[in-house]
Design a protein around this motif. Sequence first.
Motif, PDB file in Angstrom:
ATOM      1  N   ALA A 169      27.634  37.308  32.715  1.00  0.00           N
ATOM      2  CA  ALA A 169      27.336  36.190  33.776  1.00  0.00           C
ATOM      3  C   ALA A 169      26.549  35.138  32.769  1.00  0.00           C
ATOM      4  CB  ALA A 169      26.111  36.581  34.725  1.00  0.00           C
ATOM      5  N   ALA A 170      25.875  35.231  31.916  1.00  0.00           N
ATOM      6  CA  ALA A 170      25.408  34.295  30.993  1.00  0.00           C
ATOM      7  C   ALA A 170      26.381  33.592  30.121  1.00  0.00           C
ATOM      8  CB  ALA A 170      24.178  34.824  30.057  1.00  0.00           C
ATOM      9  N   ALA A 171      27.344  34.253  30.032  1.00  0.00           N
ATOM     10  CA  ALA A 171      28.651  33.484  29.022  1.00  0.00           C
ATOM     11  C   ALA A 171      29.662  32.933  29.735  1.00  0.00           C
ATOM     12  CB  ALA A 171      29.203  34.846  28.276  1.00  0.00           C
ATOM     13  N   GLY A 172      29.265  32.965  31.417  1.00  0.00           N
ATOM     14  CA  GLY A 172      30.156  32.293  32.331  1.00  0.00           C
ATOM     15  C   GLY A 172      31.501  32.923  32.357  1.00  0.00           C
ATOM     16  N   LEU A 173      31.532  34.296  32.063  1.00  0.00           N
ATOM     17  CA  LEU A 173      32.472  35.236  32.459  1.00  0.00           C
ATOM     18  C   LEU A 173      32.884  35.889  33.885  1.00  0.00           C
ATOM     19  CD1 LEU A 173      32.863  36.878  29.032  1.00  0.00           C
ATOM     20  CD2 LEU A 173      34.290  35.054  29.594  1.00  0.00           C
ATOM     21  N   GLY A 174      31.695  35.598  34.685  1.00  0.00           N
ATOM     22  CA  GLY A 174      31.767  36.337  35.940  1.00  0.00           C
ATOM     23  C   GLY A 174      30.445  37.001  36.247  1.00  0.00           C
ATOM     24  N   ARG A 175      30.012  36.651  37.608  1.00  0.00           N
ATOM     25  CA  ARG A 175      28.899  36.964  38.185  1.00  0.00           C
ATOM     26  C   ARG A 175      28.847  38.696  38.653  1.00  0.00           C
ATOM     27  NH1 ARG A 175      27.788  32.327  42.158  1.00  0.00           N
ATOM     28  NH2 ARG A 175      30.083  32.752  42.259  1.00  0.00           N
ATOM     29  N   ASP A 176      30.326  39.269  38.943  1.00  0.00           N
ATOM     30  CA  ASP A 176      30.443  40.563  39.229  1.00  0.00           C
ATOM     31  C   ASP A 176      31.797  40.855  38.809  1.00  0.00           C
ATOM     32  OD1 ASP A 176      32.394  39.112  41.049  1.00  0.00           O
ATOM     33  OD2 ASP A 176      30.981  39.055  42.461  1.00  0.00           O
ATOM     34  N   TRP A 177      32.375  42.015  39.110  1.00  0.00           N
ATOM     35  CA  TRP A 177      33.506  42.630  38.344  1.00  0.00           C
ATOM     36  C   TRP A 177      34.810  41.769  38.907  1.00  0.00           C
ATOM     37  CZ3 TRP A 177      36.323  44.884  35.141  1.00  0.00           C
ATOM     38  CH2 TRP A 177      37.468  45.369  35.553  1.00  0.00           C
ATOM     39  N   THR A 178      34.781  41.443  40.022  1.00  0.00           N
ATOM     40  CA  THR A 178      35.794  40.476  40.754  1.00  0.00           C
ATOM     41  C   THR A 178      35.884  39.190  39.965  1.00  0.00           C
ATOM     42  OG1 THR A 178      35.421  41.633  42.910  1.00  0.00           O
ATOM     43  CG2 THR A 178      36.773  39.527  42.661  1.00  0.00           C
ATOM     44  N   GLU A 179      34.818  38.556  39.707  1.00  0.00           N
ATOM     45  CA  GLU A 179      34.805  37.220  38.850  1.00  0.00           C
ATOM     46  C   GLU A 179      35.223  37.494  37.349  1.00  0.00           C
ATOM     47  OE1 GLU A 179      31.463  34.767  39.202  1.00  0.00           O
ATOM     48  OE2 GLU A 179      31.644  34.716  41.419  1.00  0.00           O
ATOM     49  N   PHE A 180      34.602  38.548  36.833  1.00  0.00           N
ATOM     50  CA  PHE A 180      34.937  38.814  35.360  1.00  0.00           C
ATOM     51  C   PHE A 180      36.572  39.243  35.215  1.00  0.00           C
ATOM     52  CE2 PHE A 180      34.255  42.384  31.928  1.00  0.00           C
ATOM     53  CZ  PHE A 180      34.147  41.225  31.163  1.00  0.00           C
ATOM     54  N   ARG A 181      37.115  40.036  36.251  1.00  0.00           N
ATOM     55  CA  ARG A 181      38.408  40.321  36.122  1.00  0.00           C
ATOM     56  C   ARG A 181      39.543  38.806  36.256  1.00  0.00           C
ATOM     57  NH1 ARG A 181      41.667  44.785  39.624  1.00  0.00           N
ATOM     58  NH2 ARG A 181      43.123  45.345  38.034  1.00  0.00           N
ATOM     59  N   LYS A 182      38.951  38.299  37.099  1.00  0.00           N
ATOM     60  CA  LYS A 182      39.790  37.266  37.260  1.00  0.00           C
ATOM     61  C   LYS A 182      39.447  35.960  36.501  1.00  0.00           C
ATOM     62  CE  LYS A 182      40.034  33.139  41.067  1.00  0.00           C
ATOM     63  NZ  LYS A 182      39.337  32.566  42.038  1.00  0.00           N
ATOM     64  N   THR A 183      38.784  35.813  35.644  1.00  0.00           N
ATOM     65  CA  THR A 183      38.459  35.018  34.423  1.00  0.00           C
ATOM     66  C   THR A 183      39.209  35.439  33.464  1.00  0.00           C
ATOM     67  OG1 THR A 183      36.082  34.410  35.042  1.00  0.00           O
ATOM     68  CG2 THR A 183      36.795  33.949  32.945  1.00  0.00           C
ATOM     69  N   LEU A 184      39.247  36.899  33.072  1.00  0.00           N
ATOM     70  CA  LEU A 184      39.969  37.137  31.960  1.00  0.00           C
ATOM     71  C   LEU A 184      41.656  37.244  32.372  1.00  0.00           C
ATOM     72  CD1 LEU A 184      37.768  40.273  30.931  1.00  0.00           C
ATOM     73  CD2 LEU A 184      37.896  37.983  30.031  1.00  0.00           C
ATOM     74  N   LYS A 185      41.838  37.521  33.424  1.00  0.00           N
ATOM     75  CA  LYS A 185      43.323  37.353  33.991  1.00  0.00           C
ATOM     76  C   LYS A 185      43.774  35.847  33.781  1.00  0.00           C
ATOM     77  CE  LYS A 185      46.443  38.326  37.786  1.00  0.00           C
ATOM     78  NZ  LYS A 185      46.689  38.240  39.397  1.00  0.00           N
ATOM     79  N   ALA A 186      42.975  35.044  33.860  1.00  0.00           N
ATOM     80  CA  ALA A 186      43.492  33.537  33.733  1.00  0.00           C
ATOM     81  C   ALA A 186      43.658  33.482  31.972  1.00  0.00           C
ATOM     82  CB  ALA A 186      42.395  32.742  34.260  1.00  0.00           C
ATOM     83  N   ILE A 187      42.731  33.916  31.404  1.00  0.00           N
ATOM     84  CA  ILE A 187      42.873  33.645  30.007  1.00  0.00           C
ATOM     85  C   ILE A 187      44.092  34.355  29.433  1.00  0.00           C
ATOM     86  CG2 ILE A 187      41.991  34.114  27.752  1.00  0.00           C
ATOM     87  CD1 ILE A 187      39.130  34.047  28.955  1.00  0.00           C
ATOM     88  N   ARG A 188      44.369  35.485  30.117  1.00  0.00           N
ATOM     89  CA  ARG A 188      45.609  36.203  29.727  1.00  0.00           C
ATOM     90  C   ARG A 188      47.076  35.430  30.153  1.00  0.00           C
ATOM     91  NH1 ARG A 188      44.147  40.655  31.627  1.00  0.00           N
ATOM     92  NH2 ARG A 188      45.166  40.646  33.776  1.00  0.00           N
ATOM     93  N   LYS A 189      46.966  34.957  31.080  1.00  0.00           N
ATOM     94  CA  LYS A 189      47.932  34.270  31.789  1.00  0.00           C
ATOM     95  C   LYS A 189      48.280  33.040  30.788  1.00  0.00           C
ATOM     96  CE  LYS A 189      50.154  32.193  35.936  1.00  0.00           C
ATOM     97  NZ  LYS A 189      49.887  31.730  37.368  1.00  0.00           N
ATOM     98  N   GLN A 190      47.284  32.140  30.546  1.00  0.00           N
ATOM     99  CA  GLN A 190      47.274  31.185  29.763  1.00  0.00           C
ATOM    100  C   GLN A 190      47.730  31.431  28.482  1.00  0.00           C
ATOM    101  OE1 GLN A 190      44.314  27.456  29.472  1.00  0.00           O
ATOM    102  NE2 GLN A 190      43.411  29.176  28.193  1.00  0.00           N
TER     103      GLN A 190
END
Length: 242
Positions: free
Chosen positions: A160-181
């Motif tokens: 959460a402190a790294a801005g990657l997500g406050r929970d599993w759903t946000e964490f996975r969504k953030t990483l999916k966006a990086i993977r797609k980019q």
Amino acid sequence: MDSLSRMLGIFDLFDGDRTVVTVEEVAAALDCSIPTAYRYLKTLSTAGLIAPDIQGGFGLGARIMQLDRQIRLNDPLLHRAGDVMSRLIREIRGNLMVCASYGKNVVCIAQAWPDQTVLTSYDRGRPMPLLRGAAGKAILAHLPDHRLRSLMLANAAEIAAAGLGRDWTEFRKTLKAIRKQGYSVSVGEVDERNAGIAAPILSPEKRAIGCLVLVVPRTDLDQDQIPDIAAKLVAGAQEISG
């Protein structure tokens, strides 16, 4: 934790500030008895992975250097990376690193660093955090879900402190966006004065085995040029992947 895992945990005690450990320090760190700590140290010493120090402690052994030489001579990732970085460094302004990962760490294994005015605290062999910085994010985005879930369970506050997500759903969504980019960008997350762009080096199964990273002073990072630079890094990372 089994005895082998505990014994290997001795290597976690060595870092930039601690180059020698004592039997007592090992026993305290591993929560084991003095005789057990001594037995672990003796086993590793016999294998050449650690060596007695003249002051009665133990440091890293000569076999570590032998293994490092074997890696430098024979690792196909290093050889491919060296060729790609030599070419890219003439096309992209900045310095390049190739990083690999283990556990919660990302480790620089090779550099092409023509601009010595760009300072970094992370040279070859020094671990960087997996949860911060462009290199870590590029690798994180391609880890399997079971690894990511384990990281989330054990490191929710850090994620959460790294801005990657406050929970599993946000964490996975953030990483999916990086993977797609196809690449990740960070500014001042590892070294405050620097920025990084990283592209994953993937196995045939599309799992990240490392990443190719451009490091520049944060003041030199032109946001308009990021897509073009990233495209060259992605192409280079794909070439290293073979």
